[in-house]
Each structure stands twice: as structure tokens, then as C-alpha cells.
Design a protein around this motif. Structure first.
Motif, PDB file in Angstrom:
ATOM      1  N   ARG A 106     -35.212   9.636  51.346  1.00  0.00           N
ATOM      2  CA  ARG A 106     -33.604   9.943  52.745  1.00  0.00           C
ATOM      3  C   ARG A 106     -34.868   9.821  54.107  1.00  0.00           C
ATOM      4  NH1 ARG A 106     -34.279  16.665  51.508  1.00  0.00           N
ATOM      5  NH2 ARG A 106     -33.008  15.846  50.347  1.00  0.00           N
ATOM      6  N   GLU A 107     -34.069   8.975  55.118  1.00  0.00           N
ATOM      7  CA  GLU A 107     -35.103   7.971  55.863  1.00  0.00           C
ATOM      8  C   GLU A 107     -35.268   8.763  57.295  1.00  0.00           C
ATOM      9  OE1 GLU A 107     -34.671   3.246  55.620  1.00  0.00           O
ATOM     10  OE2 GLU A 107     -34.325   3.559  58.203  1.00  0.00           O
ATOM     11  N   HIS A 108     -34.072   9.996  57.385  1.00  0.00           N
ATOM     12  CA  HIS A 108     -34.184  10.995  57.391  1.00  0.00           C
ATOM     13  C   HIS A 108     -35.881  11.905  58.290  1.00  0.00           C
ATOM     14  CE1 HIS A 108     -30.750  10.768  55.798  1.00  0.00           C
ATOM     15  NE2 HIS A 108     -29.496  11.328  56.493  1.00  0.00           N
TER      16      HIS A 108
ATOM     17  N   ILE B  47     -37.588   9.993  60.436  1.00  0.00           N
ATOM     18  CA  ILE B  47     -36.894   9.988  61.808  1.00  0.00           C
ATOM     19  C   ILE B  47     -37.029  11.068  62.486  1.00  0.00           C
ATOM     20  CG2 ILE B  47     -34.681   9.807  62.439  1.00  0.00           C
ATOM     21  CD1 ILE B  47     -33.341   7.438  60.696  1.00  0.00           C
TER      22      ILE B  47
ATOM     23  N   GLY C  39     -35.130   3.234  51.557  1.00  0.00           N
ATOM     24  CA  GLY C  39     -34.551   4.035  52.698  1.00  0.00           C
ATOM     25  C   GLY C  39     -33.278   3.380  52.862  1.00  0.00           C
ATOM     26  N   SER C  40     -33.068   3.468  54.190  1.00  0.00           N
ATOM     27  CA  SER C  40     -31.544   3.311  54.967  1.00  0.00           C
ATOM     28  C   SER C  40     -31.277   2.142  55.853  1.00  0.00           C
ATOM     29  CB  SER C  40     -30.965   4.398  55.875  1.00  0.00           C
ATOM     30  OG  SER C  40     -31.132   5.541  55.230  1.00  0.00           O
TER      31      SER C  40
ATOM     32  N   ILE D  82     -27.033   6.133  57.944  1.00  0.00           N
ATOM     33  CA  ILE D  82     -27.943   5.011  59.424  1.00  0.00           C
ATOM     34  C   ILE D  82     -28.252   3.900  58.721  1.00  0.00           C
ATOM     35  CG2 ILE D  82     -30.569   5.348  59.064  1.00  0.00           C
ATOM     36  CD1 ILE D  82     -30.501   8.091  58.573  1.00  0.00           C
TER      37      ILE D  82
ATOM     38  N   THR E 147     -27.669   8.100  52.812  1.00  0.00           N
ATOM     39  CA  THR E 147     -28.326   7.844  53.632  1.00  0.00           C
ATOM     40  C   THR E 147     -27.572   6.291  54.435  1.00  0.00           C
ATOM     41  OG1 THR E 147     -28.053   6.876  51.059  1.00  0.00           O
ATOM     42  CG2 THR E 147     -29.968   7.914  51.739  1.00  0.00           C
TER      43      THR E 147
END
Lengths: 419, 164
Positions: free
Chosen positions: B67-69, B72, A140-141, A41, A38
Motif C-alpha cells: 500500500r502506497e497509502h 503518502i 506500489g500504485s 491511486i 491500490t
């Protein structure tokens, strides 16, 4: 009107005199955490927004624990990127391979998170630290990037669900069984957006390890945070670890709860969450004949010394069943060393276990125990979604260390009573 | 804020491992992540969709990992917005923080099927199902602060604007 412990901790991190559920606040963070998945990012976002220095080098924590020791070139690149940032920023709390542990085991162990803290982490299991009487939640990131820049994070103040435990726990029942039982009862969104506050006469029987396990998995019920009121067990745990001041909070007698759930633990047997959702829970007596290929004992949920002791007690003078791969992952170097000194590692090796350096690897199907099509694992980790530990055709059964160890010996899902 | 596209339906509790599997988290390159978007829930997803399409899901969309993935991957895949009965909280934050529009509707899921075209109007809070005689469906209003995040272009830009 009074406030819950969650509302109080949030309040003390703002300039407000009081706050209530539903309010939108900006709160100051004591610790902001990221890992090797994480943080890259977040660091990119931090730089893109013109960030030069993090708000406080003692309060930004970076832990490379997921795909470490580097599992491939891509993950090595991500770790390098994060390592260089940690050095450039002079972060106090950056731990590399050899010192590092699984973040949510390492931070409490090292006294980096303390009671009364407000902690955010770019990892969903950041909620673990609620065991200490801290407000801790996963983000989140980008939230982590914002916290690195400003030292603040926005929150909607959550409503609180109170879980009242009563009764004495049966033999072999641990914190893992209690939280699986609750998730099975209320569902994976049963506490969505809420704080889960754990109270009641049973709490005094729960070690800090049990509490950390329970708080760790509140995200699996959708909760924002899980929290315990600090008591003598908390005080003893932090007294030998803390290197800075901390505060104990309690809920006011006239505070408001959105729900109250009463749980008599005396009837609860060891629990198993069947695929592919953590709420698909059965008591061990209802499992039936489920053959397994792999057992994993470890993770931020159940990789602490107490968990390893339970497993070693069951595995002593026994061997993993033929065809079962047993993988044991002490969650930190400190736990590994302690296990070595107590003779647990020898028991594991004699039981044909592969004992690994700390890593999150197997839990999320990263490395160190990925499952093939059609394989089944019993795991002391926290998620059993489709493909979580490998192939989408594999299956993960979640349990505590006692069931995991007994299952390894018997080659099927079983409780220690069967041995 | 208006979005028009074909619907792709998913059920309850779609977790972030299904949206983007952990084996792909060795990279944070948006195009790479998008190439594997929803792969473990529907291996053909990326072959089926066109730019502007809309994911419609049940309860607790985006549960699990932080996870921000995940948002995204969805955004970069060209999905214009996600409409679910409810969202898991970290996914909800992440979506607003990175500027992926998401909406809550209790009724849409039962009213549409895969491939049907809909129009989501974020400004007046309604969804129209095209080529159907069903009246507009209401979406839950977005809190003013979240609207601000979206109109500022995400959290980092919002912070920069506040500082300026």
C-alpha cells in the motif's frame, strides 16, 4: 557466466544480452495488475500525468477483490472509480463481483499469467505467480501507474537465494508449512531484496497449489520474488489454461547464487506462526493450549480447491467447537463451484461454517470476519501483524488448512492428529 | 536536501498495517490517511509530532503490504524524512516514487532518543545530532538513479521528463 531463471526472465524483457545482480534496468511487463485499494491511486496518477490510453488493454488487469462485495460507501466509490476506468479503457481482464476471485488465485486459474512472464502488481502478494516459473513482484500504485503508461518498470536485478528441499513430507504437511518454516528460519527480512529460487527433489511432490502458497509468502521473508523451475506439473497446469504463447526458463548450471539453504523437509511438522510477526513460528507439537474464537480458511495463500479438500476431509461429520466462528472463503468462483460439485460446501455448512463469496476481506481486517479486542484467530492467510485482522488487541495465528480445520473442531490450536 | 526536526523512534519490522491500518484504505485522500498515520504503532503519534519531524526506525521499515497509502500518510503528516537501519523493498520503491525522502543509517537508532533534534544532510550524506557532542553519523549513499527520481519530483514526473 550463466544466469539464474530470475535473471534470464528479466533479461528477455530488456534489449540486453545478459544482466547480473545489482544492475538497474527498465523491463517490459507482460501483465500489470491492480486491485480496488491500490488502483484508485494509480488511476489518479495516470490521469495526472496526462495518460489517455493504457499501453495495452490486454495486459493491464484490474481486480476488485479486497473490499468487495462493497463493504461500505467509501469502498463502493473506489470500486466505481476503478470500474469506470476499466470500461473506458476497454480492459480485457476486468472481473466484477460474481465473476471475480482473489487476484492471485484468479490470474493463474484463468491462464492470465503464464511461465516466463514478467508480472508486476500493485499488491505485495503478486509474487505468487513465481510458482509458474514467471518473474512476478509486488510494487506500489505509482509503479503500476507508470507501467500502465509505458509498459515498462524499473528494477534493480536481485541476487538469488537458492532453497534446496530434500526428503519426503510428513502427512498433513503442505506448502504453507514449508514456507512458514523457512520464514521462521531466516526471518522476515531474511531474503530482503532477493529472489528466492526453490529447487530440489521434494519439488516433484508439491502440487501447483503448494507452490503457489510458497511463492505467495516469499514477501513475508522480504523477498522481491519467489520462483520455481517449470516441470511436468507446471506444464500440465498451464496447458489447459493458456490462451497465448509462454516460455519455460531454467537456471544455468554456472549461474551465481548469493546464498544456498538446504532444507530436509522430512523432519518438518505442521507449523504455526504466533503473533505478531510471520517469523514467530513453532511446530504444532510446541503450541500448548491456545483457545481460539475464529478460524478463517481462504485467501490468496490458501483458498484453492486443494486447501478446501484438506479442510473438508477433516471437517466431515464434525462441527466447529461451540464459540468458534468458522469462515471459509473459496478464492474464486471456479473453486467455489468445484467445491460445490465435490460436496465440500455441504460438509462445511454441516460443520457450521460460514461459506463466503471470494473476497480478501477477513485477511486484512476489512470485512467478513473482523476480530474484536482480545479475540484470537487461526487463519490460513499470510500476515499476523498487530491489528491485521481487526482490533489491535486481537491475535492472529497463521497455519495451513489442516491445522486450521482441526483447530476449528477442537476450539484451540491443534493438528489433525489430535482428532 | 537538508532536514531538521525532532526524532520519533520505532523498532524493527514496522509493517505497513501499523503505518496505516487497512480499515482506512477505503479512502486514498492523503489528508485522511495522514490523520491516522502510525496509529496502530502509537495512537498519539499525530498529536505529538510537528511539521518537519523525523521518523527513526530499526530494520525492515515498511514491511508487509504494498500500500502506497503508507508513505503518502507519512509524507502528508508532515514528516520530513525517515531514517531506518533498513527498508522493506516495496516501501523503499514507493517512498522514492512519491517523493518521500528516506535514508539508511546503521548507527542513528542507538545514538538518539525520542524528541531529540537532528539534522539530516542528504547532499553530503551525514546526520548531525543537535545539542550533543557526538560527531556526524554517515548515511548510506543514495544510488544515482534514485537521486534522479527525487530531484525530478517522483516517478511520474521523471517519466514525463524522459519523454519530453
Amino acid at each position: 557466466m550463466g544466469m539464474t531463471i530470475t535473471e534470464k526472465i528479466l533479461c528477455r524483457h530488456t534489449d540486453l544480452k545478459e544482466l547480473h545482480p545489482g544492475m538497474l534496468i527498465n523491463a517490459r511487463v507482460d501483465i500489470a495488475l491492480g486491485n480496488d485499494i491500490t488502483a484508485p491511486i494509480a488511476i489518479a496518477e495516470f490521469r495526472k500525468a496526462g495518460g489517455l490510453k493504457v499501453f495495452d488493454r490486454d495486459k493491464v488487469v484490474l481486480i476488485p477483490d479486497h473490499f468487495t462485495p462493497n463493504k461500505d460507501i467509501d469502498s463502493a466509490q473506489q470500486c466505481k472509480f476503478m470500474r469506470e476506468f476499466a470500461r473506458e479503457q476497454g480492459l480485457t481482464h476486468y472481473y466484477d463481483v460474481g465473476e471475480v476471485g482473489i487476484e492471485h488465485a484468479l490470474l493463474p486459474e484463468q491462464g492470465i499469467v503464464l511461465p516466463g512472464d514478467l508480472v508486476i502488481g500493485a499488491d505485495s502478494h503478486t509474487c505468487t505467480y513465481g510458482a509458474l516459473g514467471a518473474f512476478a513482484t509486488g510494487v506500489g500504485s505509482t509503479d503500476f501507474a507508470a507501467a500502465m503508461m509505458t509498459g515498462e518498470v524499473w528494477f534493480k536485478v536481485p541476487e538469488t537465494m537458492k532453497i534446496v528441499f530434500s526428503g519426503k513430507m510428513k502427512k498433513w504437511v503442505s506448502g504453507k508449512d514449508l514456507i512458514l518454516y523457512i520464514i521462521g528460519s531466516i526471518g522476515v527480512d531474511g531474503a530482503l531484496y532477493k529472489a528466492m529460487e526453490f529447487v530440489g527433489e521434494t519439488i516433484g511432490q508439491l502440487s501447483m497449489a503448494d507452490r503457489l502458497t510458497i511463492a505467495n509468502m516469499v514477501i513475508e521473508a522480504g523477498a522481491k520474488n519467489g520462483i520455481f523451475i517449470p516441470d511436468d506439473i507446471t506444464k500440465a497446469y498451464v496447458a489447459e489454461r493458456a490462451k497465448r504463447p509462454y516460455s519455460f526458463y531454467n537456471s544455468d548450471p554456472d549461474c551465481q547464487y548469493a546464498d544456498v539453504i538446504n532444507i530436509d523437509v522430512s523432519g518438518i511438522e505442521p507449523q504455526v506462526a504466533f503473533p505478531h510477526i510471520p517469523s514467530n513460528v513453532r511446530g504444532i507439537s510446541q503450541v500448548g493450549d491456545v483457545k481460539i474464537d475464529q478460524v478463517v480458511i481462504g485467501s490468496c495463500t490458501n483458498g484453492r480447491i486443494e486447501d478446501l479438500r484438506v479442510a473438508a476431509g477433516i471437517l466431515k461429520n464434525k462441527k466447529a467447537a461451540p464459540g468458534v466462528r468458522l469462515i471459509i472463503v473459496p478464492a474464486t468462483q471456479g473453486i467455489y463451484k468445484q467445491a460445490l460439485q465435490e460436496g465440500l460446501i455441504e460438509i462445511f455448512i454441516d460443520a457450521h461454517a460460514a461459506v463466503s463469496t471470494p473476497t480478501c476481506g477477513a485477511c486484512l481486517g476489512g470485512h467478513m470476519g473482523v476480530l474484536a479486542d482480545g479475540e484470537r484467530a487461526v487463519s490460513t492467510t499470510n500476515r499476523n501483524f498487530i491489528g491485521r485482522m481487526g482490533h489491535t488487541g486481537s491475535e492472529v495465528y497463521l497455519a495451513g488448512p489442516a491445522v486450521a480445520a482441526a483447530s476449528a473442531v477442537l476450539g484451540r490450536i491443534a493438528g489433525p492428529e489430535e482428532l | 536536501m537538508k532536514f531538521r526536526g525532532k526524532v520519533w523512534k520505532f523498532g524493527d519490522n514496522v509493517d505497513t498495517d501499523a503505518i496505516i491500518a487497512a480499515r482506512y484504505l477505503v479512502s486514498s485522500d492523503p489528508a485522511f490517511l495522514a490523520a491516522h498515520c502510525m496509529e496502530d504503532a502509537d495512537p498519539d503519534f499525530m498529536k505529538k509530532i510537528s511539521a518537519g519531524d523525523i521518523i527513526v526506525a530499526g530494520e525492515n521499515f515498511g514491511c508487509g503490504s504494498s500500500r502506497e497509502h503508507a508513505p503518502i500518510a507519512i509524507k502528508t503528516a508532515g514528516i520530513s524524512c525517515v531514517v531506518a537501519k533498513s527498508f522493506a523493498r516495496i516501501f523503499y520503491r514507493n517512498a522514492f516514487n512519491i517523493g518521500l525522502p528516506i535514508f539508511e543509517s546503521r548507527d542513528l537508532w542507538d545514538a538518539v532518543s525520542d524528541g531529540q533534534e537532528i539534522e539530516v544532510d542528504g547532499d553530503n550524506g551525514s546526520i548531525r545530532i543537535l545539542n550533543s557532542n557526538r560527531g556526524p553519523l554517515r548515511i548510506e549513499p543514495i544510488p544515482p538513479f534514485m537521486q534522479q527520481l527525487v530531484s525530478d519530483g517522483g516517478l511520474m514526473k521523471h517519466i514525463a521528463k524522459k519523454k519530453a
